[in-house]
Design a protein around this motif. Structure first.
Motif, PDB file in Angstrom:
ATOM      1  N   UNK A 101     -53.755 -16.995  78.384  1.00  0.00           N
ATOM      2  CA  UNK A 101     -53.150 -15.883  77.653  1.00  0.00           C
ATOM      3  C   UNK A 101     -51.998 -15.379  78.510  1.00  0.00           C
ATOM      4  N   UNK A 102     -50.785 -15.482  77.999  1.00  0.00           N
ATOM      5  CA  UNK A 102     -49.592 -15.190  78.785  1.00  0.00           C
ATOM      6  C   UNK A 102     -49.426 -13.696  79.050  1.00  0.00           C
ATOM      7  N   UNK A 103     -48.925 -13.404  80.231  1.00  0.00           N
ATOM      8  CA  UNK A 103     -48.491 -12.044  80.556  1.00  0.00           C
ATOM      9  C   UNK A 103     -46.995 -11.891  80.337  1.00  0.00           C
ATOM     10  N   UNK A 104     -46.265 -12.981  80.555  1.00  0.00           N
ATOM     11  CA  UNK A 104     -44.820 -12.991  80.373  1.00  0.00           C
ATOM     12  C   UNK A 104     -44.453 -14.171  79.482  1.00  0.00           C
ATOM     13  N   UNK A 105     -43.985 -13.916  78.267  1.00  0.00           N
ATOM     14  CA  UNK A 105     -43.677 -15.019  77.344  1.00  0.00           C
ATOM     15  C   UNK A 105     -42.625 -15.977  77.882  1.00  0.00           C
ATOM     16  N   UNK A 106     -41.818 -15.544  78.849  1.00  0.00           N
ATOM     17  CA  UNK A 106     -40.808 -16.425  79.432  1.00  0.00           C
ATOM     18  C   UNK A 106     -41.441 -17.549  80.245  1.00  0.00           C
ATOM     19  N   UNK A 107     -42.718 -17.415  80.558  1.00  0.00           N
ATOM     20  CA  UNK A 107     -43.414 -18.453  81.324  1.00  0.00           C
ATOM     21  C   UNK A 107     -43.986 -19.560  80.447  1.00  0.00           C
ATOM     22  N   UNK A 108     -43.821 -19.460  79.141  1.00  0.00           N
ATOM     23  CA  UNK A 108     -44.366 -20.478  78.238  1.00  0.00           C
ATOM     24  C   UNK A 108     -43.886 -21.886  78.585  1.00  0.00           C
ATOM     25  N   UNK A 109     -42.569 -22.097  78.836  1.00  0.00           N
ATOM     26  CA  UNK A 109     -42.117 -23.460  79.184  1.00  0.00           C
ATOM     27  C   UNK A 109     -42.790 -24.014  80.441  1.00  0.00           C
TER      28      UNK A 109
END
Length: 214
Positions: A101-109
């Motif tokens: 579960x992401x805390x920062x959506x920019x870390x998706x890649x």
């Protein structure tokens, strides 16, 4: 189903534990917490779950020793770096389903490059919801299935119009009326009302392109 929720008492973790309990009420749920305080709180809040007090290194060792009986890992610590490390370890020991579960959506890649394809971005709906509430007109994406083939799109119009009929079972139409009611297979869409279209991506996309062209 046996699940580990890593650091279950973040806000996201609490919701993940609650959701898993509803999804699989008979499954064995294990909550891993690194601190004494949170471990004790977890035991009180979730008396039906097994609570383990473990740091990240101990947790990874636990995964290695118990991978054959673990079905799902949900990583929801408030650090994406630690969640990434935990997820990578879970994949390496062969756990079938790993969900951060992401805390920062920019870390998706970053997660995707690490081979972690299934993840939850709790921030992804913010833009959609604001559009649904505030966008005066146009197409608004609201939902996409995990494989990307099924979508739910909304269409707001500044004028009244009659929606085109669809081939049977190709998609579902629903209109949200100004008074709060909803109508399936609507014969008309009034000014300020919202048309929702659910179906296969290409069918829905083509249908709304035709609606906009009129």
């Amino acid at each position: 189903m046996r699940t580990i929720v890593f650091s279950g008492l973040t806000h996201a973790g609490y919701l993940a534990v609650k959701a898993m309990r509803e999804i699989d009420p008979n499954g064995k749920l294990i909550i891993v917490e690194p601190t004494d305080e949170k471990s004790e709180v977890a035991k009180k809040q979730f008396p039906w779950a097994e609570v383990l007090k473990q740091g990240i290194d101990e947790s990874i060792k636990y995964l290695m020793e118990n991978s054959e009986v673990i079905d799902v890992v949900i990583a929801c610590l408030d650090s994406d770096a630690v969640n990434y490390r935990f997820c990578k370890a879970a994949i390496e020991v062969g756990i079938p389903l790993v969900i951060p579960i992401l805390n920062n959506p920019l870390n998706k890649p970053l997660f995707h490059r690490g081979g972690i394809k299934t993840l939850i971005d709790p921030f992804s709906t913010i833009e959609f919801r604001l559009n649904e509430i505030l966008k005066p007109s146009g197409v608004i994406p609201l939902y996409e299935s995990l494989n990307g083939k099924i979508v739910l799109l909304a269409y707001k119009s500044t004028v009244s119009f009659k929606p085109k009929t669809l081939k049977k079972d190709s998609a579902t139409l629903l209109v949200s009326k100004m008074n709060g009611s909803a109508t399936r297979r609507p014969k008309s869409v009034g000014k300020g009302e919202t048309l929702y279209v659910l179906g296969e991506r290409e069918t829905v996309k083509k249908y709304l392109e035709d609606v906009k062209a009129d």
